[in-house]
Design a protein around this motif. Structure first.
Motif, PDB file in Angstrom:
ATOM      1  N   LEU A  96       0.851  -1.194   0.000  1.00  0.00           N
ATOM      2  CA  LEU A  96       0.000   0.000   0.000  1.00  0.00           C
ATOM      3  C   LEU A  96       0.886   1.243   0.000  1.00  0.00           C
ATOM      4  O   LEU A  96       2.017   1.211   0.479  1.00  0.00           O
ATOM      5  N   VAL A  97       0.373   2.327  -0.564  1.00  0.00           N
ATOM      6  CA  VAL A  97       1.135   3.578  -0.587  1.00  0.00           C
ATOM      7  C   VAL A  97       0.959   4.260   0.771  1.00  0.00           C
ATOM      8  O   VAL A  97      -0.159   4.603   1.157  1.00  0.00           O
ATOM      9  N   PRO A  98       2.056   4.444   1.538  1.00  0.00           N
ATOM     10  CA  PRO A  98       1.934   4.878   2.928  1.00  0.00           C
ATOM     11  C   PRO A  98       1.283   6.247   3.105  1.00  0.00           C
ATOM     12  O   PRO A  98       0.609   6.477   4.106  1.00  0.00           O
ATOM     13  N   VAL A  99       1.502   7.156   2.138  1.00  0.00           N
ATOM     14  CA  VAL A  99       0.984   8.523   2.320  1.00  0.00           C
ATOM     15  C   VAL A  99      -0.472   8.662   1.881  1.00  0.00           C
ATOM     16  O   VAL A  99      -1.081   9.709   2.073  1.00  0.00           O
ATOM     17  N   LEU A 100      -1.032   7.617   1.303  1.00  0.00           N
ATOM     18  CA  LEU A 100      -2.435   7.677   0.865  1.00  0.00           C
ATOM     19  C   LEU A 100      -3.341   6.979   1.873  1.00  0.00           C
ATOM     20  O   LEU A 100      -2.932   6.025   2.533  1.00  0.00           O
ATOM     21  N   THR A 101      -4.571   7.454   1.996  1.00  0.00           N
ATOM     22  CA  THR A 101      -5.555   6.787   2.848  1.00  0.00           C
ATOM     23  C   THR A 101      -5.989   5.467   2.198  1.00  0.00           C
ATOM     24  O   THR A 101      -5.679   5.204   1.025  1.00  0.00           O
ATOM     25  N   ALA A 102      -6.722   4.664   2.985  1.00  0.00           N
ATOM     26  CA  ALA A 102      -7.273   3.413   2.437  1.00  0.00           C
ATOM     27  C   ALA A 102      -8.103   3.719   1.194  1.00  0.00           C
ATOM     28  O   ALA A 102      -7.962   3.068   0.157  1.00  0.00           O
ATOM     29  N   TYR A 103      -8.948   4.750   1.299  1.00  0.00           N
ATOM     30  CA  TYR A 103      -9.780   5.147   0.150  1.00  0.00           C
ATOM     31  C   TYR A 103      -8.910   5.463  -1.070  1.00  0.00           C
ATOM     32  O   TYR A 103      -9.147   4.973  -2.175  1.00  0.00           O
ATOM     33  N   ARG A 141      -4.745   5.998   7.086  1.00  0.00           N
ATOM     34  CA  ARG A 141      -3.562   5.620   6.318  1.00  0.00           C
ATOM     35  C   ARG A 141      -3.102   4.225   6.752  1.00  0.00           C
ATOM     36  O   ARG A 141      -3.445   3.769   7.853  1.00  0.00           O
ATOM     37  N   PRO A 142      -2.302   3.543   5.912  1.00  0.00           N
ATOM     38  CA  PRO A 142      -1.885   2.176   6.245  1.00  0.00           C
ATOM     39  C   PRO A 142      -1.282   2.030   7.647  1.00  0.00           C
ATOM     40  O   PRO A 142      -1.546   1.043   8.328  1.00  0.00           O
ATOM     41  N   ASP A 143      -0.480   3.030   8.100  1.00  0.00           N
ATOM     42  CA  ASP A 143       0.151   2.884   9.425  1.00  0.00           C
ATOM     43  C   ASP A 143      -0.853   2.975  10.569  1.00  0.00           C
ATOM     44  O   ASP A 143      -0.499   2.724  11.726  1.00  0.00           O
ATOM     45  N   GLN A 144      -2.094   3.331  10.259  1.00  0.00           N
ATOM     46  CA  GLN A 144      -3.142   3.371  11.292  1.00  0.00           C
ATOM     47  C   GLN A 144      -4.019   2.120  11.262  1.00  0.00           C
ATOM     48  O   GLN A 144      -5.001   2.031  11.991  1.00  0.00           O
ATOM     49  N   LEU A 145      -3.651   1.168  10.382  1.00  0.00           N
ATOM     50  CA  LEU A 145      -4.464  -0.038  10.215  1.00  0.00           C
ATOM     51  C   LEU A 145      -3.710  -1.274  10.695  1.00  0.00           C
ATOM     52  O   LEU A 145      -2.474  -1.328  10.627  1.00  0.00           O
ATOM     53  N   SER A 146      -4.457  -2.293  11.161  1.00  0.00           N
ATOM     54  CA  SER A 146      -3.843  -3.567  11.548  1.00  0.00           C
ATOM     55  C   SER A 146      -3.448  -4.340  10.282  1.00  0.00           C
ATOM     56  O   SER A 146      -3.837  -3.981   9.163  1.00  0.00           O
ATOM     57  N   GLY A 147      -2.695  -5.425  10.463  1.00  0.00           N
ATOM     58  CA  GLY A 147      -2.288  -6.260   9.331  1.00  0.00           C
ATOM     59  C   GLY A 147      -3.481  -6.774   8.540  1.00  0.00           C
ATOM     60  O   GLY A 147      -3.490  -6.733   7.307  1.00  0.00           O
TER      61      GLY A 147
END
Ligand code: ADP
Ligand code: ADP
Length: 229
Positions: A96-103, A141-147
């Motif tokens: 996933l692109v770290p600077v982009l949100t899940a959306y 963002r990816p760093d705010q999400l679990s695996g």
């Protein structure tokens, strides 16, 4: 007619002065709309096989046809265009692109490859995020999400453009039982409605049970179980 046809595919990785053989001359065919599992111990060549089908790497020798295109001969740019047009890939480490949100991660292929208009993108992105159970996390963002949450976003990104072929490296490895089945059912539904072909590498007995065709890799050698060719 086969969607994928591989003839005597070999892949060696060059490590220093040594060639490490990862695939030792494998042959296989995968039909359109198939639900295929590639199983085998760690290091047996599963990721390598997916990466070759997904045009992320070239075989050392052999012929690989995907959708009537000899992908083993594509240049880097041609391969990128081919992937955008035909393939969805769920990476083991999500990519996933770290600077982009899940959306925004899920929207990316629709924006950059398909060039869809904003309203059409929004409708499709929210529908697929809903389907993987991530609509309420869309702003993170990816760093705010679990695996497991990242894995579901990665699945949504692979499916959003409704590609003909979806390749997935251990796509349920980080998911609990119910979520894994939810994702598998979503994929089956897409296969049934759109004729999408799915190829997974997996250790997960749930996927092995759902697969109609199972390829077994052992030390770079492939055998096949299930429906006849
Ligand atoms: P898995 O067994 O779950 O497929 P691996 O740990 O074998 O995962 O591989 C993870 C990533 O590291 C893959 O992208 C693979 O191509 C790469 N890799 C694996 N083995 C090596 C190696 N000996 N040298 C360099 N890269 C490797
Ligand atoms: P699997 O996905 O089944 O774990 P891989 O395709 O990752 O298997 O790896 C198959 C073999 O190739 C292993 O011996 C692994 O160490 C090796 N390998 C994979 N990627 C690389 C790489 N980039 N460089 C060197 N060796 C690699």
């Amino acid at each position: 007619m086969s969607l994928i046809k591989a003839t005597n595919i070999k892949k060696n990785y060059r490590v220093g002065e040594i060639d490490v053989p990862a695939l030792k001359g494998i042959d296989f065919e995968i039909e359109k709309s198939a639900f295929v599992a590639i199983v085998g111990p760690s290091g047996s060549g599963k990721s390598t096989m997916l990466n070759l089908i997904g045009c992320l790497d070239h075989p050392t020798s052999g012929k690989l046809l995907v959708h009537d295109t000899e992908v083993s001969k594509l240049s880097r740019n041609e391969a990128a265009a081919f992937r955008g047009e035909h393939l969805g890939f769920v990476f083991q480490d999500f990519n996933l692109v770290p600077v982009l949100t899940a959306y925004e991660n899920v929207e990316y292929p629709l924006l950059m490859v398909r060039g869809w208009a904003e309203s059409k993108r929004r409708e499709r992105v929210m529908k697929i995020l809903e389907a993987v159970g991530m609509a309420d996390q869309a702003h993170k963002r990816p760093d705010q999400l679990s695996g497991g949450q990242k894995q579901r976003v990665a699945v949504a990104r692979a499916l959003v453009g409704e590609p003909k072929l979806v390749l997935a490296d251990e796509p349920t490895a980080n998911l609990d039982h119910d979520t894994a089945y939810r994702i598998l059912n979503l994929m089956k539904q897409m296969r049934d409605e759109s004729g999408t072909t799915f190829v997974f590498s997996t250790h997960d007995p749930k996927i092995m049970g759902e697969a109609e065709v199972t390829f077994i890799l052992e030390d770079g050698v492939l055998s096949r179980q299930g429906a006849q060719q």
